[in-house]
Design a protein around this motif. Structure first.
Motif, PDB file in Angstrom:
ATOM      1  N   ALA A  65      -4.009  10.918  -5.948  1.00  0.00           N
ATOM      2  CA  ALA A  65      -3.921  10.918  -4.483  1.00  0.00           C
ATOM      3  C   ALA A  65      -5.299  10.833  -3.831  1.00  0.00           C
ATOM      4  CB  ALA A  65      -3.179  12.161  -3.997  1.00  0.00           C
ATOM      5  N   LEU A  80      -7.787   3.796   0.602  1.00  0.00           N
ATOM      6  CA  LEU A  80      -7.173   3.506   1.896  1.00  0.00           C
ATOM      7  C   LEU A  80      -8.203   3.589   3.026  1.00  0.00           C
ATOM      8  CD1 LEU A  80      -4.649   2.839   3.523  1.00  0.00           C
ATOM      9  CD2 LEU A  80      -4.221   5.307   3.701  1.00  0.00           C
ATOM     10  N   LEU A 121       0.828  -1.214   0.000  1.00  0.00           N
ATOM     11  CA  LEU A 121       0.000   0.000   0.000  1.00  0.00           C
ATOM     12  C   LEU A 121       0.862   1.262   0.000  1.00  0.00           C
ATOM     13  CD1 LEU A 121      -2.902  -1.085   2.367  1.00  0.00           C
ATOM     14  CD2 LEU A 121      -2.989  -0.743  -0.105  1.00  0.00           C
ATOM     15  N   ASP A 122       2.032   1.171   0.596  1.00  0.00           N
ATOM     16  CA  ASP A 122       2.964   2.293   0.560  1.00  0.00           C
ATOM     17  C   ASP A 122       3.402   2.562  -0.888  1.00  0.00           C
ATOM     18  OD1 ASP A 122       4.430   4.338   1.735  1.00  0.00           O
ATOM     19  OD2 ASP A 122       6.125   3.045   2.240  1.00  0.00           O
ATOM     20  N   LEU A 127       0.148   5.569   6.647  1.00  0.00           N
ATOM     21  CA  LEU A 127      -1.032   5.289   5.823  1.00  0.00           C
ATOM     22  C   LEU A 127      -2.288   5.450   6.674  1.00  0.00           C
ATOM     23  CD1 LEU A 127       0.455   2.183   4.012  1.00  0.00           C
ATOM     24  CD2 LEU A 127      -0.022   4.407   2.982  1.00  0.00           C
ATOM     25  N   ALA A 145       0.128   6.577  -6.760  1.00  0.00           N
ATOM     26  CA  ALA A 145      -1.024   7.480  -6.824  1.00  0.00           C
ATOM     27  C   ALA A 145      -0.568   8.938  -6.834  1.00  0.00           C
ATOM     28  CB  ALA A 145      -1.961   7.219  -5.648  1.00  0.00           C
ATOM     29  N   LEU A 146       0.405   9.253  -6.037  1.00  0.00           N
ATOM     30  CA  LEU A 146       0.932  10.624  -6.018  1.00  0.00           C
ATOM     31  C   LEU A 146       1.581  10.974  -7.357  1.00  0.00           C
ATOM     32  CD1 LEU A 146       2.465  10.730  -2.412  1.00  0.00           C
ATOM     33  CD2 LEU A 146       0.418  11.918  -3.224  1.00  0.00           C
ATOM     34  N   PHE A 190      -6.593   7.343  -4.038  1.00  0.00           N
ATOM     35  CA  PHE A 190      -5.883   6.493  -3.081  1.00  0.00           C
ATOM     36  C   PHE A 190      -6.424   6.718  -1.675  1.00  0.00           C
ATOM     37  CE2 PHE A 190      -2.578   6.017   0.138  1.00  0.00           C
ATOM     38  CZ  PHE A 190      -2.373   4.653   0.028  1.00  0.00           C
ATOM     39  N   ASP A 191      -6.663   7.962  -1.311  1.00  0.00           N
ATOM     40  CA  ASP A 191      -7.201   8.246   0.030  1.00  0.00           C
ATOM     41  C   ASP A 191      -8.529   7.534   0.251  1.00  0.00           C
ATOM     42  OD1 ASP A 191      -5.003   9.811   0.641  1.00  0.00           O
ATOM     43  OD2 ASP A 191      -6.006  11.707   0.152  1.00  0.00           O
ATOM     44  N   ARG A 201       0.536   4.199  -2.710  1.00  0.00           N
ATOM     45  CA  ARG A 201       0.472   5.632  -2.404  1.00  0.00           C
ATOM     46  C   ARG A 201       1.447   6.408  -3.282  1.00  0.00           C
ATOM     47  NH1 ARG A 201       1.963   7.300   3.488  1.00  0.00           N
ATOM     48  NH2 ARG A 201       3.779   6.113   2.848  1.00  0.00           N
ATOM     49  N   ASP A 202       2.671   5.921  -3.407  1.00  0.00           N
ATOM     50  CA  ASP A 202       3.674   6.608  -4.238  1.00  0.00           C
ATOM     51  C   ASP A 202       3.216   6.685  -5.697  1.00  0.00           C
ATOM     52  OD1 ASP A 202       5.198   6.854  -1.961  1.00  0.00           O
ATOM     53  OD2 ASP A 202       6.559   5.199  -2.475  1.00  0.00           O
TER      54      ASP A 202
END
Length: 184
Positions: A154, A161, A141-142, A183, A148-149, A157-158, A145-146
């Protein structure tokens, strides 16, 4: 001279018919019982002119018959059919580690698909409550996140998550692993 030419053409037609029968037999064998070595042998028999269409048809038939989804996913990727592989992920249960490995391979060219596969892999992995699975899922998931950014996703992803944390809210060890990576 004409007779020799006609005989030569006749032999070519017979050999083509024989090779088509062999190909059909190999296709049927693969579709009934898919295997990577079988696929390699079968793909060597495919004619370059209609290779792409044949591959889609063969793998599609293997999917319909319920063939090993993880294997078919790997073959789609090996043949360069990322979209078809992604469709398989949406409809069939692919092994979490197979998804994660594939995501690493396509991350540079298809970060959105890779992120989706990692998210799916995290869900599949944490279905069995084990602390090492939680750590691995949090790592994946980390990476999501990267990605998605990097792709301007983002906000998506939020939401994903938040849904993930809500779904597994009764697993404090998982939530701690997520929190340790920021996260939230």
């Amino acid at each position: 001279p004409r007779r020799e030419h006609v005989e030569h053409l006749h032999e070519q037609l017979l050999s083509r018919a024989d090779s088509e029968r062999v190909l059909q037999r190999e296709i049927e064998t693969f579709v009934k019982s898919p295997g990577f070595e079988r696929w390699q042998h079968l793909s060597e028999l495919l004619d370059a002119a209609d290779r792409e269409g044949r591959i889609r048809a063969i793998l599609g038939e293997a999917e319909k018959r319920g063939g090993n989804a993880s294997l078919l996913f790997e073959i789609y990727l090996a043949e360069g059919f990322v979209l078809e592989a992604d469709g398989l992920v949406a409809t069939r249960a692919i092994d979490a580690h197979t998804l994660a490995t594939a995501a690493e391979r396509v991350m540079d060219h298809h970060p959105d698909r890779a992120a989706g596969w990692l998210l799916m892999a995290a869900h599949r992995l944490v279905k069995r409550a084990r602390a090492p699975h939680y750590e691995q899922a949090a790592d994946w998931l980390d990476v999501v996140r990267d990605a998605a950014l990097a792709t301007g996703q983002a906000e998506s992803f939020d939401r994903a998550l938040t849904a993930f944390r809500d779904l597994y809210r009764r697993r404090p060890a998982l939530l701690r692993a997520l929190d340790a990576r920021g996260l939230r």
